[in-house]
Write an enzyme that holds these catalytic residues in place. Structure first.
Site, mmCIF file in Angstrom:
data_model
loop_
_atom_site.group_PDB
_atom_site.id
_atom_site.type_symbol
_atom_site.label_atom_id
_atom_site.label_comp_id
_atom_site.label_asym_id
_atom_site.label_seq_id
_atom_site.Cartn_x
_atom_site.Cartn_y
_atom_site.Cartn_z
ATOM 1 N N HIS A 67 0.885 -1.097 0.090
ATOM 2 C CA HIS A 67 0.097 -0.125 0.093
ATOM 3 C C HIS A 67 0.803 1.346 -0.178
ATOM 4 O O HIS A 67 0.586 2.267 -0.682
ATOM 5 C CB HIS A 67 -0.972 -0.047 1.108
ATOM 6 C CG HIS A 67 -1.630 1.173 1.522
ATOM 7 N ND1 HIS A 67 -1.300 2.322 2.377
ATOM 8 C CD2 HIS A 67 -2.907 1.657 0.850
ATOM 9 C CE1 HIS A 67 -2.363 3.025 2.445
ATOM 10 N NE2 HIS A 67 -3.087 2.797 1.545
ATOM 11 N N GLU A 70 2.173 1.789 -3.313
ATOM 12 C CA GLU A 70 1.145 2.224 -4.200
ATOM 13 C C GLU A 70 1.063 3.828 -4.122
ATOM 14 O O GLU A 70 0.933 4.543 -4.934
ATOM 15 C CB GLU A 70 -0.270 1.672 -4.012
ATOM 16 C CG GLU A 70 -1.466 2.368 -4.672
ATOM 17 C CD GLU A 70 -2.768 2.434 -3.798
ATOM 18 O OE1 GLU A 70 -3.262 3.828 -3.544
ATOM 19 O OE2 GLU A 70 -3.075 1.817 -3.129
ATOM 20 N N HIS A 71 1.289 4.423 -3.108
ATOM 21 C CA HIS A 71 1.199 5.752 -2.870
ATOM 22 C C HIS A 71 2.409 6.456 -3.395
ATOM 23 O O HIS A 71 2.084 7.542 -3.991
ATOM 24 C CB HIS A 71 1.077 6.035 -1.240
ATOM 25 C CG HIS A 71 -0.325 6.033 -0.606
ATOM 26 N ND1 HIS A 71 -0.709 7.017 0.044
ATOM 27 C CD2 HIS A 71 -1.285 5.002 -0.738
ATOM 28 C CE1 HIS A 71 -2.062 6.871 0.595
ATOM 29 N NE2 HIS A 71 -2.349 5.478 0.226
ATOM 30 N N GLU A 142 -3.815 7.863 8.029
ATOM 31 C CA GLU A 142 -4.883 7.227 7.358
ATOM 32 C C GLU A 142 -5.148 6.176 8.098
ATOM 33 O O GLU A 142 -6.251 5.743 8.270
ATOM 34 C CB GLU A 142 -4.374 6.779 5.803
ATOM 35 C CG GLU A 142 -5.451 6.052 4.956
ATOM 36 C CD GLU A 142 -4.955 5.548 3.721
ATOM 37 O OE1 GLU A 142 -5.264 4.748 2.975
ATOM 38 O OE2 GLU A 142 -3.837 6.351 3.148
#
Length: 427
Positions: A67, A70-71, A142
């Protein structure tokens, strides 16, 4: 380029595997104004233990790194890629799941420019120590946000109850502590292992001419150099058939309790034919018992055990599977009792031919409606492609199912040791 015509759904799909290994699918829909493209790698949050390309020994990377990667791919040394898409009239996004990472855009103009941008930014990683440290704060916020969301805590609490060893019990984003360990070198190691074209799929659907689009993609990929991909060696632990724990209670500041019952559906790798049969039957059977048009839902609703938040979902991947039934309830104990009683009773129930034919027709209708969405087609096609199944052959596979298949599934579907309960209760 090969072309396959699916007469039963009136679709034509073009396919080619490029010299560098990238698998490309093109679904022209000239009647539509929008075009949607997705560039996906067969790499998700579960892929935490593996042998890096060019090395001999396996490593375990920090949780949440897929993840995090991905960012970071959207951020380049001199710009943010979202701005590039914005200037070209496209809406871009990305997501990481347990098994895959995908980058996507939709647009009505500048389609070819947006395709190039999508291919180029994903295949041009840039990570610096400063930008990695900055991102830790962003993703940390987040994670904390999800920690405060009862629905997400209910979902992850159920998975943590179901699975003991399989990394599906770890939050996709990781924890604040785990992402603090991520380094620039970790990101490059994961990128070079899993982001080779041989491990990736590109799917585009919408308003374009297939020959011209494939020529553009071929030219784009031919201009880049990739070494030959070695076999990716992933390491997944053995998962027991029984759940990790039968009940998980989480105290949160909620006004109404949430309750979910999880079913541990699969713990082993399935062959394509076994996979598609189980995948379809899980969904068909759950819909039969728990849809809002069903008798059981009406009973629970009339008794005020559930409200409109009641839901069910099922997911089958190559190495694991689960189903979840849940919702808000003022009486989590009675909710749990009623659901589990019904699930256990299915072992001795027999569906009739007429019942199962109605269920099959309903499932076919759902599949046909979902094919009106370019986004759904692209994501579903890639999902099934990774396990060796052609999504556009789903309807014939449904039609092949028999009531004997369904009753055989029911007889071995539920066992108490594969059921887990997660309750979110008020402070």
């Amino acid at each position: 380029m090969s072309k396959q015509v699916y007469e039963h759904i009136e679709e034509s799909l073009y396919h080619e595997k490029l010299e560098n290994g990238l698998t490309v699918f093109l679904l022209p829909r000239p009647e539509m104004s929008k075009t949607y493209a997705i560039f996906s790698t067969n790499y998700g949050s579960m892929d935490r233990t593996f042998v890096p390309i060019g090395q001999q020994d396996k490593i375990t990377v920090p949780d949440g790194i897929a993840h995090f990667l991905e960012h970071k791919l959207f951020e380049k040394e001199d710009r943010d890629v979202f701005a590039d898409f914005g200037k070209q009239g496209a809406s871009a996004n990305a997501y990481t799941s347990f098994t895959k990472t995908a980058y996507l855009f939709s647009s009505t103009t500048n389609v070819e420019d947006n395709v190039k941008t999508l291919l180029n930014f994903v295949q041009d990683p840039y990570f610096s120590e400063n930008s990695v440290e900055k991102e830790k704060g962003i993703i940390g916020q987040e994670i904390k946000m999800y920690d405060d969301q009862p629905d997400w805590q209910s979902f992850m609490g159920t998975l943590k109850s179901l699975f003991k060893e399989t990394p599906v019990n770890i939050d996709i984003a990781g924890t604040v502590e785990s992402i603090a360990e991520i380094t620039k070198d970790d990101l490059y190691t994961c990128y070079h292992t899993f982001y080779h074209p041989e491990n990736m799929t590109f799917f585009i659907a919408g308003n374009f001419e297939p020959d011209n689009m494939l020529a553009l993609i071929r030219e784009n990929q031919a201009s880049k150099e990739f070494s030959k991909l070695e076999e990716i060696k992933r390491d997944f632990p053995n998962e027991p058939s029984a759940v990790a724990k039968s009940e998980n209670k989480i105290v949160m500041p909620v006004s109404v309790s949430k309750c979910t019952i999880g079913i541990k559906e699969s713990t082993k790798e399935l062959e394509p034919q076994e996979f598609i049969k189980r995948d379809l039957l899980q969904d068909i059977i759950l819909t039969y018992y728990f849809s809002k048009s069903g008798q059981f839902y009406e009973e629970l609703y009339q008794e005020n055990i559930i409200d409109a938040s009641f839901y069910f979902e099922t997911n089958l991947e190559k190495n694991f599977g689960y189903s979840i039934i849940g919702g808000n309830t003022d009486n989590p104990e009675l909710f749990t009792k009623k659901i589990i009683e019904l699930l256990l009773s299915t072992k001795t129930q027999q569906l009739t031919e007429d019942d199962f034919e109605r269920m099959k027709k309903k499932k076919i209708g759902q599949v046909l409606r979902s094919m009106n969405s370019l986004e759904n087609i692209a994501s579903k096609y890639i999902h099934y492609h990774h396990v060796g199944i052609d999504y556009f052959e789903l309807i014939p596979e449904i039609q092949k199912l028999t009531v004997q298949d369904a009753n055989g599934f029911l007889s071995g579907w539920i066992a108490e040791e594969r059921l887990a309960v997660c309750k979110i209760v008020p402070e």
